[in-house]
Design a protein around this motif. Structure first.
Motif, PDB file in Angstrom:
ATOM      1  N   ASP A   1       0.849  -1.192   0.000  1.00 32.77           N
ATOM      2  CA  ASP A   1       0.000   0.000   0.000  1.00 32.77           C
ATOM      3  C   ASP A   1       0.882   1.238   0.000  1.00 32.77           C
ATOM      4  N   CYS A   2       0.681   2.101  -0.980  1.00 34.44           N
ATOM      5  CA  CYS A   2       1.435   3.354  -1.094  1.00 34.44           C
ATOM      6  C   CYS A   2       0.462   4.513  -0.927  1.00 34.44           C
ATOM      7  N   ASP A   3       0.600   5.238   0.167  1.00 36.87           N
ATOM      8  CA  ASP A   3      -0.279   6.370   0.447  1.00 36.87           C
ATOM      9  C   ASP A   3       0.527   7.658   0.412  1.00 36.87           C
ATOM     10  N   VAL A   4       0.200   8.514  -0.555  1.00 36.55           N
ATOM     11  CA  VAL A   4       0.919   9.774  -0.717  1.00 36.55           C
ATOM     12  C   VAL A   4       0.404  10.773   0.308  1.00 36.55           C
ATOM     13  N   ILE A   5       1.290  11.170   1.196  1.00 39.77           N
ATOM     14  CA  ILE A   5       0.949  12.137   2.233  1.00 39.77           C
ATOM     15  C   ILE A   5       1.134  13.555   1.720  1.00 39.77           C
ATOM     16  N   GLN A   6       2.159  13.743   0.913  1.00 40.38           N
ATOM     17  CA  GLN A   6       2.473  15.062   0.371  1.00 40.38           C
ATOM     18  C   GLN A   6       3.084  14.878  -1.014  1.00 40.38           C
ATOM     19  N   ALA A   7       2.582  15.621  -1.996  1.00 43.04           N
ATOM     20  CA  ALA A   7       3.011  15.431  -3.373  1.00 43.04           C
ATOM     21  C   ALA A   7       3.708  16.673  -3.910  1.00 43.04           C
TER      22      ALA A   7
END
Length: 241
Positions: free
Chosen positions: A115-121
């Motif tokens: 699972d890859c959850d982008v917190i800040q892009a």
């Protein structure tokens, strides 16, 4: 001059911190500059129905971006009832990349979900996700080895090589490494490279955003990518010591 004032072949500040989630069999907080992604690896003693009885396992991935990972809030995909095309494309890329590093028969009939959850892009979320996902995957396999979950010494065969990814592009006429959002949004050419630790190619995605690029320019981007991935692989090895 790059907006970040980095040299053309300079990565953003990269960090790979593993073991950041208490309950996951593997995890990594990966940071490429201001792009931050939380990656977890989950081991399950089950398989997709189409793989049952074949004597091999599976590695798959899911990817998502939190609503305020970007400058303005984006609506949660769950609220619309379906994933967007970009999300599906990226999570399939992550899964393909990781499976290239895994001996699925040695893994056995079990599945690892990343699972890859982008917190800040801030550009390069897919490349950061892949690079951090390998660390989480390696930690998960280490967790399994520590519990003697592999037969016949297969634990040492499961993970065949490192996998890392980096973006490159042509910005204001200059090939540059590891684009942040300011560069990515204005680049003439944008490309993502996924490679093994020994330099073999898994996938290349390249697009002329504004101006078509030549073979010579592509080779310059390729050389930058090989250099950058070499550095990322060194950081991965340090992270899992």
């Amino acid at each position: 001059m790059r907006p970040s004032r980095r040299a053309p072949d300079e990565l953003r500040a990269v960090s790979l911190e593993r073991g950041v989630v208490k309950y996951a069999e593997g995890s990594c907080m990966v940071k490429f500059g201001d792009t931050h992604v939380l990656v977890t690896a989950t081991l399950e003693e089950r398989l997709p129905p189409w793989l049952k009885g074949q004597g091999r396992g599976w590695v798959t991935a899911e990817y998502g971006m939190l609503p305020r990972a970007t400058l303005e809030r984006t609506r949660r995909e769950a609220a619309s009832g379906k994933q967007g095309g970009r999300t599906v494309e990226i999570q399939r890329l992550i899964g393909r990349a990781l499976r290239a590093a895994v001996d699925l028969e040695a893994l056995g009939e079990r599945q690892i979900t990343i699972d890859c959850d982008v917190i800040q892009a801030d550009g390069g979320t897919r490349t950061a996700s892949i690079t951090g996902a390998w660390v989480a995957l390696a930690e998960c396999i280490g967790w399994m080895k520590g519990r003697n979950m592999f037969k016949n010494g297969n634990g040492d065969k499961v993970l065949r090589d490192n996998i890392a990814a980096i973006s490159c592009g042509i910005y204001q006429g200059t090939p540059v490494l590891d684009l942040d959002y300011a560069e990515d949004s204005e680049a003439d050419t944008d490309a993502n490279f996924v490679m093994t630790g020994d330099g073999r190619i898994i996938e290349i995605q390249g697009t002329a955003e504004k101006t078509p690029f030549s073979q010579d320019e592509f080779l310059k981007l390729m050389a930058l990518a090989q250099q950058g991935i070499g550095r990322l692989v060194d950081l991965q090895k340090m992270a899992i010591i």
